[in-house]
Each structure stands twice: as structure tokens, then as C-alpha cells.
Design a protein around this motif. Structure first.
Motif, PDB file in Angstrom:
ATOM      1  N   ARG A 162       0.751  -1.464  -0.305  1.00 56.41           N
ATOM      2  CA  ARG A 162       0.347  -0.227   0.058  1.00 56.41           C
ATOM      3  C   ARG A 162       0.839   1.004   0.221  1.00 56.41           C
ATOM      4  NH1 ARG A 162      -5.488   0.409   0.916  1.00 56.41           N
ATOM      5  NH2 ARG A 162      -5.086   2.283   2.692  1.00 56.41           N
ATOM      6  N   GLY A 163       2.412   1.184  -0.477  1.00 52.42           N
ATOM      7  CA  GLY A 163       3.157   2.417  -0.481  1.00 52.42           C
ATOM      8  C   GLY A 163       3.363   2.896   1.200  1.00 52.42           C
ATOM      9  N   ALA A 164       2.925   4.187   0.993  1.00 56.75           N
ATOM     10  CA  ALA A 164       3.120   4.746   2.687  1.00 56.75           C
ATOM     11  C   ALA A 164       1.654   3.968   3.507  1.00 56.75           C
ATOM     12  CB  ALA A 164       2.996   5.872   2.302  1.00 56.75           C
ATOM     13  N   GLY A 165       0.475   3.536   2.762  1.00 60.26           N
ATOM     14  CA  GLY A 165      -0.601   3.624   3.690  1.00 60.26           C
ATOM     15  C   GLY A 165      -1.056   4.815   4.200  1.00 60.26           C
ATOM     16  N   GLY A 166      -1.875   3.844   5.307  1.00 59.31           N
ATOM     17  CA  GLY A 166      -2.443   5.465   6.581  1.00 59.31           C
ATOM     18  C   GLY A 166      -3.754   6.118   5.437  1.00 59.31           C
TER      19      GLY A 166
ATOM     20  N   HIS B  12      -2.472   7.824   3.688  1.00 59.09           N
ATOM     21  CA  HIS B  12      -1.821   8.673   1.921  1.00 59.09           C
ATOM     22  C   HIS B  12      -2.568   7.661   0.895  1.00 59.09           C
ATOM     23  CE1 HIS B  12       1.722   9.402   4.925  1.00 59.09           C
ATOM     24  NE2 HIS B  12       2.174  10.883   3.594  1.00 59.09           N
ATOM     25  N   VAL B  13      -3.207   6.991   1.511  1.00 59.57           N
ATOM     26  CA  VAL B  13      -4.177   5.975   0.466  1.00 59.57           C
ATOM     27  C   VAL B  13      -5.304   5.646   1.245  1.00 59.57           C
ATOM     28  CG1 VAL B  13      -3.977   3.750  -0.926  1.00 59.57           C
ATOM     29  CG2 VAL B  13      -1.978   5.231  -0.182  1.00 59.57           C
TER      30      VAL B  13
END
Lengths: 278, 338
Positions: free
Chosen positions: B207-211, B213-214
Motif C-alpha cells: 500500500r505504499g505509505a498506507g494510512g 496517504h491512500v
């Protein structure tokens, strides 16, 4: 162009197929046109705003722009928190959620903890969030009544700003648990956010400050380490950005008021939550 | 105060009550037969005909008791009798045509369940772009659903001219059906189907950075039960939590299925049992469109009304016949002292 192919160009084949199924189901129930909904999705609107809900644990949380959409990372740590500490009706908790948004964190805890064991207060600076969190509390039967005779968990939404010196007086301490998913995205990362985030979700719920995105943590910690703000053995759970574990750990540690501070990873292996006991 | 032994004996007494009733009826009938037999030769004609009428009707009752009622009561209650079912359908040989037949079979089960007042939920369907479904999973949570549907497991074969076939040539395609016993979380724990530390939980994709950010939905979950190597992926629900719950439900059902199969093998139940002796990869039924015929190969039963089977009513005939076949084979085993 067929709907599935349009969505595939935006999302890839498997995600497109799933989203189209959910969109079709929603369109049928809400008597909306599938084409219109797909058009909105093609303009980068988050699926959750289009469908109007996001599952969060076993709850269906109502979502509406621009209030921050509940994330799976938050769902994960909230469930973990519900297992890490357990209030009872004999020893009920007072819970404060700072920047409550949809109300998802306190409402899920109200759902997961035993009846009559928690009374929650969610604060926010946004009127949209206050209205929406109240709607959600009502939808799940946690709104605070004038007189509550039966054993139940309750939620109330209060307008308050953690950066305001008068914060403490507006939230009626003491508390046993403080949770927060404060804005934590730093400026340089804010510029690279996907459009579905930056164009639709409230910057006030995302932007954590111009430098490192850490503006809110010292403010939160300062409030809850005031004498009499937390009850004995108080618990704090704060969501953090993917690279902020050490910094936030340090902010809590410096106060010298926490017996135990740990960092929880999310299911994708990123540091996501700082959990601390006083 | 009643002791645990008392409670156990009381339960046995209660469970055997239908048997006692049937036996008492049987003895009573025999007495009546003895009494009436004398009157069959009565000099009075009216008396004779009344006696013969009664004699015949009682004899019929005895026959029913001996051939159906008593044997059925001797079969021990099914250990899976209270379980719901998960029905999995998977396209097999035949490409797109096989996917189209998944749709037909799915509708067959849905209609049948609706007509029999069983509630079902579609857990997942994997549609293909040309129309048709590659695989589907449905949940029938009502107790007894598993015992009702378990003999549907196996390969279903269709012989017909596909809609997509221009030349009018008959194709043969297959769909695999797997009916799994649905167990609740508590049952899974009490049966000790698995240990939590043996299950590896993975979330799909980064999820990349997640949280914050997405906000893209990334809810797919995969479970691996390490000792058995069973893996379950679930992605049709909109949240992690829901997909995880579903995935555990399927994992528990698969493990329960293995346990049921193992228990049967242990009891050598498969020995003389046509049905359970059939391997999951064997073809169990053929749907022949040209002849309007459905044949179940295990019991050699053909119904010459394909549309009634696919519309849902005819399927009941197969289920009843398979159920009867299973009971009979259980009886045979008992007689052979197994």
C-alpha cells in the motif's frame, strides 16, 4: 466504452471487476444510474464516497466528503486496542478520541467492548465531521440519550481544537483512554498524494505540518499529561505516518509520564500506532 | 439430584424414544394380526370380509415398519446433521462454455434453495468478461444444509451446443462442485480443527505509505494453514476484516471437510458405499441437453426432464435418491458388523 473497460483503465482488471460489482449493487439499492457512479469514479472520486459507506470491523460507517474515509490500518489497530485493554460495566472507561472524523474509532470500540463499559467523546474542528459522527452514532445505537437507564455504550461529539489552550475545559476530563488519528502527512508528501485523497478528503484531516508532519503529537501529549487529565493507568493509542514511529515514541518518552511505550505495525508491515500506558 | 450418569441415561432414553414407539407399534400390529387371523375363517360373511380388510391394512403397516421405519431409526444420527454448507463451483474443462454452465448450475441451486425455504448468501463470484462465471462460492447457513447437499460434490458434466458455437457441434464441458461443511468459530475451536499459530495471514499487495496517504480499497486477504498446505484467498468483501472473517470461514470448512472424510475412512464407511467411495475428481452427473436427460452415474438414475432439474424442482429427486442410497449403504455396513 463498456463500464468494465473504463474502470480497468483506471484500476487494473481485478480491482475494476470488484468495484463494478459493488457499484452495481449500490446503484440497484439506491436507484442510481451505474453510468453516473462510474463517471464519478473515473473522475477520481473515492469509491467509499460514491457508495456512501465503508465497513469498519463489523460496522458499516457512513462516509461523506470531505470527512476522512476510515482506513484499513486504523480498523486493524482499533480492533487490536479493543483486545489489549478491556473495560467492564463494573469498571467502565471514559474514552476521548481526538479528531474523530466519522467517529469510526470510538464507535467500533463501543461495539466491541461489553455493554455499559464505555462512554466515549469524539472531538473535531470540522462541522461536517461532527454531524457525520453523530449520524453514525445514531445509526449504530450509541447516541447519548437524555437519561440512559439501560446498560449501553454511548458516544457524543463535541467541537474542540487540540491546538486551542481552552481544549481541556471543553472536554470534561478525566479519561481512561485517549485515541487519535491526527493529521500526519508532511508537506513534501502532501504534494504527491493520489488525487482521490488530495481532491476529495479534508486537508485539515491530512496535513500534519509543513516540516515533518508532526505538529499534532506534542499538542496531544501536552494536554493528556496535564495533572488530572488522565485517570491512573491511562492508555494512549495514536496513529502515525509510515516513518514517524521513532519521533512520536520520543515525544511521549520525553515527558517521563509513560510506564510503557510500544509501536504497533500495520498488516502491511509499516509502523502505524504508538501505544502507551501511563 | 440427578448425577451425570443419570443425565446420560436420560438422554439415551429420550433419543431412543422413537425406536421404542416403533417397536411397540410393531408388537401391537403383530398381536392384531394374530387376533384377526382366527376371524378370517369365520362362518359369517360380513365378519370374514371385515377381518380380511383389517388384516390387509395391518399387514401393510407391518411391512412399512419393517422395511422403512425401523431401519431408518437404527441408523445413528449424523455427526454432521446440524451443519450448514458452503457450495463452491468452479469451471473445469471447456473454457467459456464451462463458465456459462457454472451460471446454470448456480441458478439450479439457487432455485432449489429458494423453493425449499433455505436462505443463501453469495460470498463471491468471479465473472468473466464474455459472460459466465469462473468460480463462485455460496453460503447456506441453515443447519442440515450440509447433509442435504453433500452428495453434490464432484464433477458435473454438460453436453450441449454452446450459445457461442456457430456450427451446431455438441461440446462436453465440466464444472466442479465442492460442498463443504460450514462450522462456526466456536465449533472449529472445540473440534480443534487448527491452531491459530499454524495459520499464516497475508494481506495482498503493498500500500505504499498506507494510512492517510491512500484511500484505495486494498482488502484482499490470504490465509495459509501451514500443516495441511490449504490456502484461502478472499477479496470480494470491501474490508480487511470482512475478507479475513470469510477466509477463516472457508478455511474452517475445508479443514472440517478433511476431518469428515478422514472419519469416514476410519470407519471404513467408504467400503460398500457407492456415494462416498466416489473421488471428488470423478464425474458424478451428466446433463445432456439434446436428450433432455440428467443422469447420476453413482446411482444410475436418469431423469428425462432436464429443464425441471435446472429450474430447481427436479434436483430434489436426485438428492432424495442419493440420501436413500447413503442410508441403505449405512444399513448394509451395520449388518456386516462394521
Amino acid at each position: 466504452m463498456p463500464l468494465l473497460r473504463r474502470l480497468t483503465s483506471l484500476l487494473g482488471p481485478s480491482q475494476a471487476a470488484r468495484e463494478l460489482q459493488w457499484i452495481k449493487k449500490h446503484a440497484l439499492q439506491a436507484r442510481l444510474s451505474v453510468e453516473d457512479l462510474v463517471d464519478r469514479r473515473m473522475r477520481d472520486e473515492p469509491l467509499q464516497y460514491i457508495l456512501g459507506t465503508q465497513p469498519f470491523g463489523p460496522l458499516d460507517i457512513r462516509v461523506r466528503a470531505p470527512v476522512l474515509i476510515p482506513r484499513p490500518e486504523t480498523e486493524h489497530w482499533t480492533i487490536k486496542l479493543s483486545e489489549a485493554v478491556s473495560p467492564t460495566p463494573a469498571k467502565p472507561f471514559r474514552l476521548l478520541d481526538i479528531g474523530t472524523g466519522t467517529g469510526c474509532i470510538p464507535l467500533l470500540l463501543c461495539h466491541l467492548w461489553p455493554k455499559g463499559s464505555v462512554s466515549a467523546c469524539g472531538v473535531d474542528v470540522s462541522d461536517d465531521a461532527l454531524t457525520l459522527s453523530r449520524e453514525n452514532a445514531k445509526a449504530h445505537g450509541f447516541e447519548r440519550g437524555p437519561v440512559d437507564l439501560e446498560l449501553r455504550n454511548t458516544f457524543q461529539a463535541v467541537r474542540a481544537n487540540i491546538l486551542d489552550p481552552a481544549f481541556t475545559t471543553s472536554v470534561d476530563p478525566p479519561y481512561d483512554v485517549v485515541t487519535s488519528n491526527p493529521p500526519y502527512i508532511p508537506f513534501h508528501e502532501y504534494l504527491d498524494l493520489p488525487r482521490s485523497v488530495s481532491r476529495f478528503e479534508d486537508p485539515k484531516a491530512l496535513f500534519g505540518g509543513p516540516m515533518d508532519g508532526l505538529d499534532f503529537y506534542p499538542a496531544i501529549v501536552k494536554v493528556l499529561t496535564q495533572d488530572g487529565f488522565m485517570n491512573r493507568n491511562g492508555i494512549v493509542a495514536l496513529e502515525i505516518g509510515h516513518q514517524q514511529g521513532e519521533d512520536v515514541h520520543k515525544i511521549l518518552k520525553q515527558t517521563g509520564k509513560f510506564k510503557e511505550i510500544s509501536i504497533w505495525n500495520d498488516p502491511w508491515g509499516k509502523q502505524r500506532t504508538v501505544f502507551a500506558k501511563m | 439430584m440427578s448425577t451425570p450418569e443419570d443425565i446420560a441415561s436420560l438422554r439415551i432414553l429420550k433419543e431412543t424414544e422413537p425406536l421404542r414407539e416403533a417397536w411397540e407399534r410393531y408388537t401391537k400390529c403383530n398381536e392384531t394380526l394374530d387376533d384377526t387371523r382366527a376371524l378370517l375363517d369365520d362362518p359369517d360373511e360380513t365378519m370374514r370380509s371385515m377381518a380380511s380388510e383389517e388384516y390387509n391394512s395391518v399387514q401393510e403397516e407391518v411391512e412399512e415398519l419393517v422395511t422403512d421405519t425401523l431401519p431408518a431409526l437404527l441408523i445413528p444420527p449424523s455427526p454432521t446433521g446440524n451443519l450448514g454448507a458452503l457450495i463452491e463451483l468452479k469451471a473445469g474443462v471447456g473454457g467459456a462454455e464451462s463458465c456459462l454452465f457454472v451460471v446454470d448450475l448456480l441458478r439450479m441451486y439457487q432455485r432449489f434453495l429458494e423453493n425449499s425455504d433455505y436462505k443463501y448468501t453469495m460470498v463471491s463470484t468471479n465473472e468473466i468478461e464474455q459472460g459466465g462465471i469462473r468460480d463462485a462460492l455460496m453460503e447456506v447457513s441453515a443447519p442440515g444444509a450440509y447433509d442435504l447437499l453433500r452428495w453434490e460434490s464432484g464433477v458435473h458434466r454438460v453436453q450441449r451446443v454452446p450459445h457461442t458455437e456457430a456450427s451446431g457441434r455438441v461440446h462436453t464441458s465440466t464444472v466442479a462442485v465442492i460442498v463443504l461443511p460450514l462450522v462456526t468459530e466456536q465449533e472449529a475451536q472445540s473440534q480443534q480443527l487448527y491452531r491459530m499459530e499454524d495459520v499464516r495471514i497475508e494481506v495482498m499487495r503493498a500500500r505504499g505509505a498506507g494510512g492517510q496517504h491512500v484511500n484505495k480499497t486494498e482488502s484482499a486477504v490470504r490465509l495459509t494453514h501451514v500443516p495441511s498446505g490449504i490456502t484461502v484467498s478472499m477479496q470480494d468483501e470491501r474490508s480487511q476484516h470482512q475478507n479475513r472473517r470469510r477466509a477463516f470461514q472457508v478455511l474452517q470448512a475445508r479443514l472440517m471437510d478433511q476431518k469428515v472424510v478422514r472419519d469416514m475412512a476410519d470407519k471404513r464407511a467408504a467400503k460398500n458405499n457407492l456415494v462416498s467411495g466416489v473421488d471428488r475428481s470423478d464425474k458424478i452427473r451428466t446433463y445432456n441437453y439434446a436428450q433432455e436427460r440428467v443422469t447420476d452415474h453413482r446411482i444410475g438414475l436418469s431423469l428425462m426432464n432436464l429443464s425441471s432439474v435446472l429450474e430447481g424442482d427436479g434436483l430434489g429427486n436426485f438428492l432424495t435418491a442419493l440420501q436413500k442410497n447413503y442410508r441403505e449403504s449405512l444399513m448394509e455396513q451395520m449388518l456386516q458388523g462394521n
